[in-house]
Design a protein around this motif. Sequence first.
Motif, PDB file in Angstrom:
ATOM      1  N   GLY A 133       0.801  -1.220   0.000  1.00 52.82           N
ATOM      2  CA  GLY A 133       0.000   0.000   0.000  1.00 52.82           C
ATOM      3  C   GLY A 133       0.831   1.265   0.000  1.00 52.82           C
ATOM      4  O   GLY A 133       0.446   2.274  -0.603  1.00 52.82           O
TER       5      GLY A 133
ATOM      6  N   SER B 236       1.699   1.911  -3.580  1.00 51.86           N
ATOM      7  CA  SER B 236       0.638   1.705  -4.571  1.00 51.86           C
ATOM      8  C   SER B 236       0.403   2.921  -5.465  1.00 51.86           C
ATOM      9  O   SER B 236       0.025   2.761  -6.638  1.00 51.86           O
ATOM     10  CB  SER B 236      -0.669   1.305  -3.870  1.00 51.86           C
ATOM     11  OG  SER B 236      -1.109   2.318  -2.982  1.00 51.86           O
TER      12      SER B 236
ATOM     13  N   THR C 103      -6.612   1.943  -7.127  1.00 47.95           N
ATOM     14  CA  THR C 103      -6.491   2.824  -5.962  1.00 47.95           C
ATOM     15  C   THR C 103      -7.701   2.692  -5.051  1.00 47.95           C
ATOM     16  O   THR C 103      -7.568   2.666  -3.817  1.00 47.95           O
ATOM     17  CB  THR C 103      -6.318   4.285  -6.410  1.00 47.95           C
ATOM     18  OG1 THR C 103      -5.154   4.385  -7.237  1.00 47.95           O
ATOM     19  CG2 THR C 103      -6.149   5.211  -5.212  1.00 47.95           C
TER      20      THR C 103
ATOM     21  N   TYR D 254      -7.241  -0.261  -2.882  1.00 52.12           N
ATOM     22  CA  TYR D 254      -6.361  -0.008  -1.733  1.00 52.12           C
ATOM     23  C   TYR D 254      -7.085   0.808  -0.662  1.00 52.12           C
ATOM     24  O   TYR D 254      -6.899   0.574   0.537  1.00 52.12           O
ATOM     25  CB  TYR D 254      -5.099   0.719  -2.187  1.00 52.12           C
ATOM     26  CG  TYR D 254      -4.071  -0.185  -2.830  1.00 52.12           C
ATOM     27  CD1 TYR D 254      -3.250  -0.995  -2.055  1.00 52.12           C
ATOM     28  CD2 TYR D 254      -3.916  -0.228  -4.222  1.00 52.12           C
ATOM     29  CE1 TYR D 254      -2.300  -1.831  -2.649  1.00 52.12           C
ATOM     30  CE2 TYR D 254      -2.972  -1.059  -4.817  1.00 52.12           C
ATOM     31  CZ  TYR D 254      -2.174  -1.852  -4.022  1.00 52.12           C
ATOM     32  OH  TYR D 254      -1.232  -2.676  -4.602  1.00 52.12           O
TER      33      TYR D 254
ATOM     34  N   GLU E 104      -5.408   0.459   2.965  1.00 51.66           N
ATOM     35  CA  GLU E 104      -3.966   0.273   2.746  1.00 51.66           C
ATOM     36  C   GLU E 104      -3.307   1.493   2.110  1.00 51.66           C
ATOM     37  O   GLU E 104      -2.143   1.434   1.724  1.00 51.66           O
ATOM     38  CB  GLU E 104      -3.740  -0.949   1.845  1.00 51.66           C
ATOM     39  CG  GLU E 104      -4.204  -2.265   2.459  1.00 51.66           C
ATOM     40  CD  GLU E 104      -4.042  -3.432   1.506  1.00 51.66           C
ATOM     41  OE1 GLU E 104      -3.684  -3.187   0.332  1.00 51.66           O
ATOM     42  OE2 GLU E 104      -4.279  -4.582   1.914  1.00 51.66           O
ATOM     43  N   LEU E 105      -4.049   2.600   2.033  1.00 48.59           N
ATOM     44  CA  LEU E 105      -3.509   3.776   1.349  1.00 48.59           C
ATOM     45  C   LEU E 105      -3.233   4.888   2.356  1.00 48.59           C
ATOM     46  O   LEU E 105      -3.688   6.015   2.208  1.00 48.59           O
ATOM     47  CB  LEU E 105      -4.470   4.269   0.259  1.00 48.59           C
ATOM     48  CG  LEU E 105      -3.895   5.287  -0.742  1.00 48.59           C
ATOM     49  CD1 LEU E 105      -2.737   4.694  -1.526  1.00 48.59           C
ATOM     50  CD2 LEU E 105      -4.980   5.786  -1.682  1.00 48.59           C
TER      51      LEU E 105
END
Length: 336
Positions: free
Chosen positions: A205, A208, A263, A266, A271-272
């Motif tokens: 992440g 990403s 995106t 994520y 996870e971002l």
Amino acid sequence: MNYIKNFAPSWFASIMGTGILAISCMLFSNYLPFLKNISVYLFWFNVFMFFLFLIFWVLRWFLYFENAKKDLFHPVISSFYPTIAVALLVIAGGFIIIQHNIRLAEIFWISGALLMIFFAFLIPFIMFTHENIKISHINPGWYIPPVGLIVIPIAGAFFEPLSTGVYKEIVTIINFLGYGAGFFLYIALLAIIIYRLILHSPLPGTISPTLWINLGPIGAGNIALINIVSKTSFITVKEPFYIFALVFWGFGLWWLVMSIIMTLRYIKRAELNYSMSWWAFIFPLGAYTASTHLISKTIHLEIINILGFWIFWLLFFIWCMTFFKTLVNIKNIFKG
């Protein structure tokens, strides 16, 4: 002194991103005139930040040489070293499009082009001779050296018709070296990175956002191609190149949608979280935005320009979010 010791080479990605946003504001100011003022303010703010970062970058090599050297030989971080050269080239483009100052643009372009060519040999040499690179190290950040080469003729093409004699020939060679080497290195890396995305675990992440970097060589590649074709004196047949640019743009539109989908995945998985890698969203999307505008004007399809205007607002939103997140987290970024 942590601000110097932990100054990552990737900080210049923020200069790249802010620079292309400033240029995009100017390009779309025909829709909203106030964007012209925003463009000018962003440009000069970006120039100031570049020289501030340049001081940190140079001091780090003198005061913390081992840290800087370690990053240069890191299989992931090393690819971000050319961002300082790309930042110079983007500022050169800003001096042309926003300030209409060819003399200063040429100074920044020469500096950026020479530095980018240096990194274009240094970084691959390090990668080719590195003994500990694994498939997990493969990431879209590896596109940055090819992107930097492709960016060279974006501003460089403007100097070809203004030059004479041997200097004109050197400018032409540098432009075609940049586009030729950058484009084919990108094609080679595209296959490697898609191989990694399919046959290895998903990108973590934290990196990403680098998925968006693929828009960089596409967007910058189209701008560079159109500028070279339209401004190089010996190219008389232009239409086939414009058709290729439109085809390449179509691939970019697919990648933009795919990047948004990935995106969102994520984000859904939480996870971002913010990191400096968020700046990887900005320049690639900005390059694609600017190329969308240029293609629409070149082939006279206004609907593409309207689409580009909506993509511009996505760019503006992500830049604002990334900029303020960076300000809020700046102490954590430099924490030793």
